[in-house]
Design an enzyme around this catalytic site. Structure first.
Site, mmCIF file in Angstrom:
data_model
loop_
_atom_site.group_PDB
_atom_site.id
_atom_site.type_symbol
_atom_site.label_atom_id
_atom_site.label_comp_id
_atom_site.label_asym_id
_atom_site.label_seq_id
_atom_site.Cartn_x
_atom_site.Cartn_y
_atom_site.Cartn_z
ATOM 1 N N ARG A 24 -70.273 35.160 -40.196
ATOM 2 C CA ARG A 24 -70.357 34.438 -41.724
ATOM 3 C C ARG A 24 -71.761 34.378 -42.210
ATOM 4 O O ARG A 24 -72.657 33.974 -41.373
ATOM 5 C CB ARG A 24 -69.759 33.134 -41.844
ATOM 6 C CG ARG A 24 -69.651 32.392 -43.132
ATOM 7 C CD ARG A 24 -69.427 30.769 -43.016
ATOM 8 N NE ARG A 24 -67.993 30.604 -42.439
ATOM 9 C CZ ARG A 24 -66.931 30.490 -43.281
ATOM 10 N NH1 ARG A 24 -67.056 30.763 -44.482
ATOM 11 N NH2 ARG A 24 -65.715 30.441 -42.516
ATOM 12 N N GLU A 47 -63.730 39.253 -37.938
ATOM 13 C CA GLU A 47 -63.281 38.679 -39.269
ATOM 14 C C GLU A 47 -64.844 38.324 -39.984
ATOM 15 O O GLU A 47 -65.755 37.785 -39.490
ATOM 16 C CB GLU A 47 -62.733 37.299 -39.222
ATOM 17 C CG GLU A 47 -62.556 36.577 -40.390
ATOM 18 C CD GLU A 47 -62.010 35.111 -40.262
ATOM 19 O OE1 GLU A 47 -62.285 34.253 -41.032
ATOM 20 O OE2 GLU A 47 -61.358 34.966 -38.935
ATOM 21 N N LYS A 137 -53.615 30.307 -37.173
ATOM 22 C CA LYS A 137 -55.070 29.744 -37.033
ATOM 23 C C LYS A 137 -54.953 28.396 -36.763
ATOM 24 O O LYS A 137 -54.868 27.603 -37.839
ATOM 25 C CB LYS A 137 -55.891 30.285 -38.160
ATOM 26 C CG LYS A 137 -57.346 29.504 -38.013
ATOM 27 C CD LYS A 137 -58.046 30.370 -39.158
ATOM 28 C CE LYS A 137 -59.496 29.467 -39.394
ATOM 29 N NZ LYS A 137 -60.240 30.123 -40.413
#
Length: 206
Positions: A24, A47, A137
């Site tokens: 991220r 991701e 998740k």
């Protein structure tokens, strides 16, 4: 239909290496570098969270790099249909959300795009299961704890959990032993000193 697609997708790619990489906030070049480190470690799924439009170039760069290496990159923090469609247009192979967002689940079904919704309660797990999703998740995993995973596995034996949030080399094995099918790792995948401990944690739980 998407639920079957999601289950088959996550089961296939997380079976060999039960680690999902999350990167991220890095710029496109740094994101691709982080992806390469994860792929070298053996991670198949990465991701890239897209909590804002400024993250879309990083997702695009990662998707393009993944195509060259036969890997899969997905978009995270997909909390709206608009973000879902943006991720799909950029070529994301899957999407992840911090919670259970029915419009996103429905839209992913329409697109045939594997989706991993976040859950933190039995009600949310039941909601995901009712929507036909068997992979979820567990977020935030560090706060929920391995015991929460073990407790939820009893009433929901068909649900597969990916522990996300505060998971690293020191507690990854605990979550896997508690019944998680995979763990999501961020900074540890970019730390050479942490990688051996992470690899050992995965081995210890297998």
């Amino acid at each position: 239909m998407t639920t079957d697609v999601s289950a088959a997708f996550f089961a296939r790619h997380l079976a060999a290496s039960p680690v999902l990489g999350i990167f991220r906030g890095a710029d496109p070049r740094a994101t691709v570098e982080l992806c390469h480190r994860a792929w070298e470690f053996g991670v198949e799924l990465v991701e890239i969270p897209i909590q804002s439009d400024s993250a879309l170039p990083s997702l695009q760069a990662a998707v393009e790099a993944a195509r060259e290496h036969g890997r899969q990159v997905g978009a995270g923090t997909v909390t709206t249909v608009r973000r879902l469609r943006a991720a799909h247009e950029l070529g994301a192979s899957f999407t992840v959300a911090p919670g259970l967002h029915p419009p996103v689940v429905d839209a992913s079904a329409e697109l045939g795009l594997p989706h991993l919704p976040g859950v933190a309660t039995a009600t949310e797990i039941a909601g995901a299961e009712a929507a036909g999703l068997s992979w979820v998740k567990a977020f935030p995993a560090a706060q929920l704890g391995p015991d929460w995973i073990a407790a939820q596995r009893a009433p929901f034996p068909d649900i597969r959990f990916v522990a996300t949030g505060g998971v690293g080399p020191d507690n990854a094995a605990d979550f896997l032993r508690a019944g998680c099918s995979a763990v999501a790792i961020g900074s540890a995948l970019s730390d050479p000193e942490a990688l051996p401990r992470l690899r050992e944690a995965v081995r210890a739980a297998s």
